[in-house]
Design an enzyme around this catalytic site. Structure first.
Site, PDB file in Angstrom:
ATOM      1  N   CYS A  88       0.865  -1.181   0.000  1.00 51.52           N
ATOM      2  CA  CYS A  88       0.000   0.000   0.000  1.00 51.52           C
ATOM      3  C   CYS A  88       0.902   1.231   0.000  1.00 51.52           C
ATOM      4  O   CYS A  88       1.687   1.416   0.943  1.00 51.52           O
ATOM      5  CB  CYS A  88      -0.913  -0.009   1.222  1.00 51.52           C
ATOM      6  SG  CYS A  88      -2.007   1.416   1.214  1.00 51.52           S
ATOM      7  N   CYS A 238      -3.209   6.999  -4.795  1.00 52.13           N
ATOM      8  CA  CYS A 238      -2.979   5.554  -4.789  1.00 52.13           C
ATOM      9  C   CYS A 238      -1.556   5.212  -5.273  1.00 52.13           C
ATOM     10  O   CYS A 238      -1.283   5.240  -6.479  1.00 52.13           O
ATOM     11  CB  CYS A 238      -4.018   4.799  -5.623  1.00 52.13           C
ATOM     12  SG  CYS A 238      -4.001   3.028  -5.266  1.00 52.13           S
TER      13      CYS A 238
HETATM   14  O1  PYC Z   1      -1.806   3.903  -1.978  1.00 53.25           O
HETATM   15  O2  PYC Z   1      -1.344   1.904  -2.742  1.00 53.25           O
HETATM   16  C1  PYC Z   1      -2.100   2.711  -2.230  1.00 53.25           C
HETATM   17  C2  PYC Z   1      -3.461   2.268  -1.855  1.00 53.25           C
HETATM   18  C3  PYC Z   1      -4.038   1.046  -2.105  1.00 53.25           C
HETATM   19  C4  PYC Z   1      -5.330   1.090  -1.586  1.00 53.25           C
HETATM   20  C5  PYC Z   1      -5.509   2.329  -1.018  1.00 53.25           C
HETATM   21  N1  PYC Z   1      -4.353   3.032  -1.199  1.00 53.25           N
END
Ligand code: PYC
Length: 312
Positions: A88, A238
């Site tokens: 993550c 993300c």
């Molecule tokens: O930042 O990799 C990330 C992530 C995955 C799910 C929520 N954030």
């Protein structure tokens, strides 16, 4: 009463809750063995920490573990209301700021162990963290599925530490006011990928769906909306999703190694990213900022019928 001590942070608006004491004892095996032990023997602790009434689908939890190598700062197992995550990105940024808040690490270079590999991380002043992610790659290009109520949807299947479907042919309004529609659309896409048996390697379920549009701020390169496994959306850009996106851009020759890609999220937060080429994979680096938002003790009262969370 069972007590679990947690530190909360957010990275570009996306929350992370790190268990720093009171978590399960997972032994001294590899990180893969430990996540299996967590899943098989202590899953109710995962749900207690991130499911309602203490959490919700937006939360990512992390269990801090002793690392297997002395040179690593920590081992980390990330999880959410639906299960466990390989990696993550926003959570790693939150974890580094949490470790610094706990005075367990100084500014500078460190390494962290995750179930999908060991990653390098740098903590800088101002809560700024750069992580060098696991090798990322595009598995399938231009996959077309026929989504009920939507029509043909075309996208790439890519790995960035989790599995992503990176949609290419939809022009949606990626603004906060449109979140209910974007959530419905991406859930339909995810269901249809499953119905048409489009998967990651070894039949892996594709649990993250990414939409893209032009950025709202001209200094950025793209805006995204990312559906996460529990059916919520990532408030940050993300980290693993942007790694998957970089792998797709690299595979198409649309972005060069070393050049900075500024990925904007649906709430407007930004990660600065780039990659190095490694054969047909890329090694992404992701930079973002996190802030501590809480420090608390969760209490699991044996008399509470919802002490381990509301399970769907
Ligand atoms: O930042 O990799 C990330 C992530 C995955 C799910 C929520 N954030």
């Amino acid at each position: 009463m069972k007590q679990i001590r947690v530190i909360d942070s957010h990275t570009g608006g996306e929350p992370t809750r790190i268990i720093v004491a009171g978590g399960p004892e997972l032994g001294s095996g590899s990180m893969v063995e430990r996540v299996e032990r967590f899943r098989n023997d202590f899953d109710d602790l995962r749900t207690a920490v991130v499911c309602e009434p203490r959490g919700s689908d937006v939360w990512i939890g992390g269990l801090l573990c002793e690392p297997t190598e002395p040179e690593s700062a920590a081992g980390i197992i990330f999880f959410n209301t639906a299960g466990y995550l390989g990696m993550c990105g926003h959570g790693t940024i939150g974890l580094m700021v949490t470790l610094h808040y706990l005075q367990r690490i100084a500014l500078g270079d460190h390494q962290l162990e995750t179930p999908v590999g060991t990653i390098a991380v740098r903590l800088e002043a101002g809560n700024r963290v750069t992580l060098t992610n696991v090798p990322s790659y595009r598995l399938l290009a231009d996959v077309e599925i026929d989504v009920p109520g939507v029509g043909p949807v075309i996208g790439d299947v890519a790995w960035g530490g989790n599995w992503f479907f990176c949609v290419k042919n939809l022009a949606e309004d990626l603004s906060l006011g449109n979140v209910p529609h974007l959530t419905d659309l991406t859930l339909r896409i995810r269901n249809q990928l499953q119905a048409e048996q489009v998967t990651g390697t070894d039949g892996a379920y594709i649990d993250h769906i990414e939409l893209y549009a032009a950025p709202h701020q001209s200094e950025n390169h793209s805006r995204n909306f990312v559906l996460t496994p529990g059916g919520s959306y990532d408030r940050s850009p993300c980290g693993t999703g942007t790694s998957a996106k970089l792998a797709c851009l690299a595979a198409e020759g649309k972005w060069s190694p070393g050049d900075t890609w500024r990925q904007e999220s649906v709430v407007g937060s930004v990660f600065e990213c780039s990659f190095e080429s490694a054969g047909d994979q890329v090694i992404p680096t992701i930079t973002g900022q996190a802030y501590i938002s809480g420090e608390s003790t969760l209490i699991l009262d044996p008399a509470d019928p919802y002490r381990t969370g509301i399970i769907r």
